[in-house]
Motif scaffolding. Structure first.
Motif, mmCIF file in Angstrom:
data_model
loop_
_atom_site.group_PDB
_atom_site.id
_atom_site.type_symbol
_atom_site.label_atom_id
_atom_site.label_comp_id
_atom_site.label_asym_id
_atom_site.label_seq_id
_atom_site.Cartn_x
_atom_site.Cartn_y
_atom_site.Cartn_z
ATOM 1 N N TYR A 14 13.931 -14.931 -0.443
ATOM 2 C CA TYR A 14 13.581 -16.262 -1.490
ATOM 3 C C TYR A 14 14.938 -16.554 -1.924
ATOM 4 O O TYR A 14 15.318 -15.472 -2.858
ATOM 5 C CB TYR A 14 12.515 -16.205 -2.328
ATOM 6 C CG TYR A 14 11.032 -16.172 -1.659
ATOM 7 C CD1 TYR A 14 10.652 -17.463 -1.269
ATOM 8 C CD2 TYR A 14 10.357 -14.889 -1.655
ATOM 9 C CE1 TYR A 14 9.272 -17.265 -0.621
ATOM 10 C CE2 TYR A 14 9.118 -14.940 -1.011
ATOM 11 C CZ TYR A 14 8.752 -16.190 -0.539
ATOM 12 O OH TYR A 14 7.164 -16.166 0.041
ATOM 13 N N VAL A 20 12.208 -9.908 1.163
ATOM 14 C CA VAL A 20 10.565 -9.607 0.930
ATOM 15 C C VAL A 20 9.899 -9.213 2.234
ATOM 16 O O VAL A 20 8.800 -8.526 2.242
ATOM 17 C CB VAL A 20 9.926 -10.756 0.084
ATOM 18 C CG1 VAL A 20 10.693 -10.941 -1.277
ATOM 19 C CG2 VAL A 20 9.721 -11.961 0.853
ATOM 20 N N SER A 39 -0.598 -3.553 -0.222
ATOM 21 C CA SER A 39 -0.738 -3.778 -1.532
ATOM 22 C C SER A 39 -0.371 -4.925 -2.203
ATOM 23 O O SER A 39 0.436 -5.624 -1.283
ATOM 24 C CB SER A 39 -0.492 -2.399 -2.193
ATOM 25 O OG SER A 39 0.839 -2.415 -2.142
ATOM 26 N N SER A 40 -0.562 -5.205 -3.297
ATOM 27 C CA SER A 40 0.226 -6.678 -4.039
ATOM 28 C C SER A 40 1.581 -6.580 -3.931
ATOM 29 O O SER A 40 1.835 -5.391 -4.299
ATOM 30 C CB SER A 40 -0.551 -6.584 -5.390
ATOM 31 O OG SER A 40 -0.382 -7.777 -5.931
ATOM 32 N N GLY A 41 2.195 -7.683 -3.506
ATOM 33 C CA GLY A 41 3.486 -7.668 -3.501
ATOM 34 C C GLY A 41 3.969 -7.365 -2.115
ATOM 35 O O GLY A 41 5.203 -7.346 -1.974
ATOM 36 N N ALA A 42 3.148 -6.878 -1.202
ATOM 37 C CA ALA A 42 3.758 -6.389 0.064
ATOM 38 C C ALA A 42 4.104 -7.480 1.022
ATOM 39 O O ALA A 42 5.125 -7.137 1.858
ATOM 40 C CB ALA A 42 2.496 -5.412 0.827
ATOM 41 N N GLY A 43 3.802 -8.347 0.776
ATOM 42 C CA GLY A 43 4.310 -9.610 1.499
ATOM 43 C C GLY A 43 3.382 -10.582 2.233
ATOM 44 O O GLY A 43 3.762 -11.279 3.241
ATOM 45 N N LYS A 44 2.083 -10.207 2.109
ATOM 46 C CA LYS A 44 0.858 -10.931 2.959
ATOM 47 C C LYS A 44 1.085 -12.478 2.722
ATOM 48 O O LYS A 44 1.231 -13.086 3.694
ATOM 49 C CB LYS A 44 -0.271 -10.350 2.385
ATOM 50 C CG LYS A 44 -0.452 -8.966 2.518
ATOM 51 C CD LYS A 44 -1.926 -8.291 2.157
ATOM 52 C CE LYS A 44 -2.134 -8.853 0.849
ATOM 53 N NZ LYS A 44 -1.348 -8.021 -0.274
ATOM 54 N N THR A 45 1.231 -12.973 1.684
ATOM 55 C CA THR A 45 1.457 -14.487 1.333
ATOM 56 C C THR A 45 2.725 -15.051 1.950
ATOM 57 O O THR A 45 2.628 -15.826 2.495
ATOM 58 C CB THR A 45 1.127 -14.882 -0.149
ATOM 59 O OG1 THR A 45 -0.031 -14.168 -0.685
ATOM 60 C CG2 THR A 45 1.224 -16.235 -0.246
ATOM 61 N N SER A 46 3.594 -14.123 1.973
ATOM 62 C CA SER A 46 4.808 -14.659 2.675
ATOM 63 C C SER A 46 4.938 -14.939 3.827
ATOM 64 O O SER A 46 5.371 -15.747 4.498
ATOM 65 C CB SER A 46 6.129 -13.837 2.213
ATOM 66 O OG SER A 46 6.336 -13.600 0.551
ATOM 67 N N GLN A 89 -4.491 -19.409 -1.863
ATOM 68 C CA GLN A 89 -5.121 -18.759 -2.790
ATOM 69 C C GLN A 89 -5.243 -20.047 -3.766
ATOM 70 O O GLN A 89 -6.321 -19.692 -4.861
ATOM 71 C CB GLN A 89 -4.078 -17.573 -3.443
ATOM 72 C CG GLN A 89 -4.420 -16.357 -2.488
ATOM 73 C CD GLN A 89 -3.793 -15.324 -3.240
ATOM 74 O OE1 GLN A 89 -2.611 -15.197 -3.563
ATOM 75 N NE2 GLN A 89 -4.489 -14.158 -3.064
ATOM 76 N N HIS A 198 -7.633 -8.146 0.348
ATOM 77 C CA HIS A 198 -7.849 -6.521 -0.126
ATOM 78 C C HIS A 198 -9.120 -5.972 -0.111
ATOM 79 O O HIS A 198 -9.307 -4.745 -0.391
ATOM 80 C CB HIS A 198 -7.403 -6.620 -1.622
ATOM 81 C CG HIS A 198 -6.285 -7.263 -1.901
ATOM 82 N ND1 HIS A 198 -5.135 -5.964 -1.947
ATOM 83 C CD2 HIS A 198 -5.604 -8.374 -2.498
ATOM 84 C CE1 HIS A 198 -4.072 -6.944 -2.566
ATOM 85 N NE2 HIS A 198 -4.235 -7.877 -2.737
HETATM 86 N N1 LIG Z 1 8.262 -18.208 -4.326
HETATM 87 C C1 LIG Z 1 8.967 -17.069 -4.454
HETATM 88 N N2 LIG Z 1 10.232 -16.786 -5.065
HETATM 89 C C2 LIG Z 1 10.451 -15.659 -5.145
HETATM 90 N N3 LIG Z 1 9.811 -14.502 -4.670
HETATM 91 C C3 LIG Z 1 8.808 -14.446 -4.453
HETATM 92 C C4 LIG Z 1 7.923 -16.076 -4.026
HETATM 93 N N4 LIG Z 1 6.750 -15.677 -3.435
HETATM 94 C C5 LIG Z 1 6.716 -14.309 -3.447
HETATM 95 N N5 LIG Z 1 7.802 -13.731 -3.878
HETATM 96 C C6 LIG Z 1 8.210 -12.206 -3.795
HETATM 97 O O1 LIG Z 1 7.906 -11.517 -2.618
HETATM 98 C C7 LIG Z 1 7.314 -10.522 -2.456
HETATM 99 C C8 LIG Z 1 6.025 -10.579 -1.777
HETATM 100 O O2 LIG Z 1 4.993 -11.356 -2.445
HETATM 101 P P1 LIG Z 1 3.609 -12.164 -1.790
HETATM 102 O O3 LIG Z 1 2.977 -13.037 -2.561
HETATM 103 O O4 LIG Z 1 4.037 -12.364 -0.260
HETATM 104 O O5 LIG Z 1 2.843 -10.628 -1.512
HETATM 105 P P2 LIG Z 1 1.283 -10.377 -1.257
HETATM 106 O O6 LIG Z 1 1.350 -9.103 -0.385
HETATM 107 O O7 LIG Z 1 0.752 -11.662 -0.865
HETATM 108 O O8 LIG Z 1 0.785 -9.916 -2.668
HETATM 109 P P3 LIG Z 1 -0.671 -10.516 -3.280
HETATM 110 O O9 LIG Z 1 -1.760 -9.205 -2.703
HETATM 111 O O10 LIG Z 1 -0.339 -9.845 -4.731
HETATM 112 O O11 LIG Z 1 -1.113 -11.627 -3.243
HETATM 113 C C9 LIG Z 1 6.890 -10.101 -4.174
HETATM 114 O O12 LIG Z 1 7.948 -9.407 -4.492
HETATM 115 C C10 LIG Z 1 7.080 -11.505 -4.723
HETATM 116 O O13 LIG Z 1 7.587 -11.173 -6.034
#
Ligand SMILES: Nc1ncnc2c1ncn2[C@@H]1O[C@H](COP(=O)(O)OP(=O)(O)OP(=O)(O)O)[C@@H](O)[C@H]1O
Length: 239
Positions: A14, A20, A39-46, A89, A198
């Motif tokens: 990003y 990420v 885990s949280s922050g692993a990158g699933k949403t990305s 979400q 999760h």
């Molecule tokens: N729009 C954004 N701008 C900058 N960094 C971002 C953005 N969205 C996510 N990140 C970063 O990308 C990394 C992965 O985030 P992501 O939301 O994809 O993880 P996740 O596995 O879905 O977490 P969760 O289970 O908490 O939803 C994290 O370090 C987060 O801080």
């Protein structure tokens, strides 16, 4: 069996931040059911954002529906997005529309006859326990109800791919099981499903599902199953 999604060496950052997602490579066959865990922050949403074409990768190549989506012009994206059902979400419901009208939207956009819209939407609302909330607007719905409206809207038009980000996060265990059953049924009808979650205990409900595990932006696939998906038995195809 055709490949519906293919990632080759994909990375995402990003802005000017660190990557990420790093070196993501896998193939998803049409009709597969995939859990995305980590885990949280692993990158699933990305990763889901890449699949929903909300984000382009910083490097690598992504093919969907047999096309290289990393080089498609912006104008080509809406037509592809219509083949994708998505549950995010934050739900993204339309505030001035009732629950019924939110769910009906994809069918109406597709030009489905109103009598058919009513029958389908009423049936699905009953299934997800929203029959009493037909005329309610999102602002008066609970988080769990909003989530179910978002899910119903995502599945109503039988998309080619369903993407769901933590879709059971706001509901009780019984409803979570019911929603997963709904995804499984949709999958049996041919929709490819990707669920980030999760709730690891729910994964056993879909024995045929494959799992993509992310760890701090990297894919864990020691067996290479996702890079080399096993052939699907003909018996499974006819479900
Ligand atoms: N729009 C954004 N701008 C900058 N960094 C971002 C953005 N969205 C996510 N990140 C970063 O990308 C990394 C992965 O985030 P992501 O939301 O994809 O993880 P996740 O596995 O879905 O977490 P969760 O289970 O908490 O939803 C994290 O370090 C987060 O801080």
């Amino acid at each position: 069996m055709s490949t519906i999604v293919r990632f080759d060496n994909v990375g995402l950052r990003y802005g000017t931040g660190a990557e990420v997602l790093r070196d993501i490579g896998f193939r998803l066959e049409t009709g597969a059911f995939m859990f995305l865990v980590g885990s949280s922050g692993a990158g699933k949403t990305s990763l889901l954002r890449l699949l929903y074409l909300a984000q382009r990768p910083s490097r690598g190549r992504i093919d969907m529906f047999g096309r290289d989506i990393t080089s498609l012009p912006r104008g080509a994206l809406p037509a592809l997005r219509r083949r994708i059902g998505v549950v995010l979400q934050d739900f993204r419901l339309i505030e001035h529309l009732t629950a019924f009208d939110n769910i009906a939207l994809p069918l109406r956009i597709a030009g489905v006859h109103e009598a058919e819209v009513k029958a389908h939407v009423d049936e699905l609302m009953a299934w997800v326990g929203l029959a009493e909330r037909r005329d309610a607007r999102p602002a008066v719905l609970s988080g769990g109800e909003q989530q179910r409206v978002a899910i119903a809207r995502a599945v109503i038009a039988r998309p080619d791919i369903l993407l769901a980000d933590e879709p059971t996060g706001n509901v009780d265990p019984e409803m979570a099981g019911r929603l997963l059953h709904l995804f499984h049924e949709l999958n049996r009808l041919g929709t490819t499903v990707v669920v980030a979650t999760h709730a690891l205990h729910l994964m056993s409900r879909v024995p045929s599902a494959i799992t993509l595990r992310l760890d701090r932006g990297e894919m864990l696939d020691p067996m290479g199953v996702l890079r080399n998906p096993p052939p699907v038995e003909p018996a499974e195809l006819s479900l």
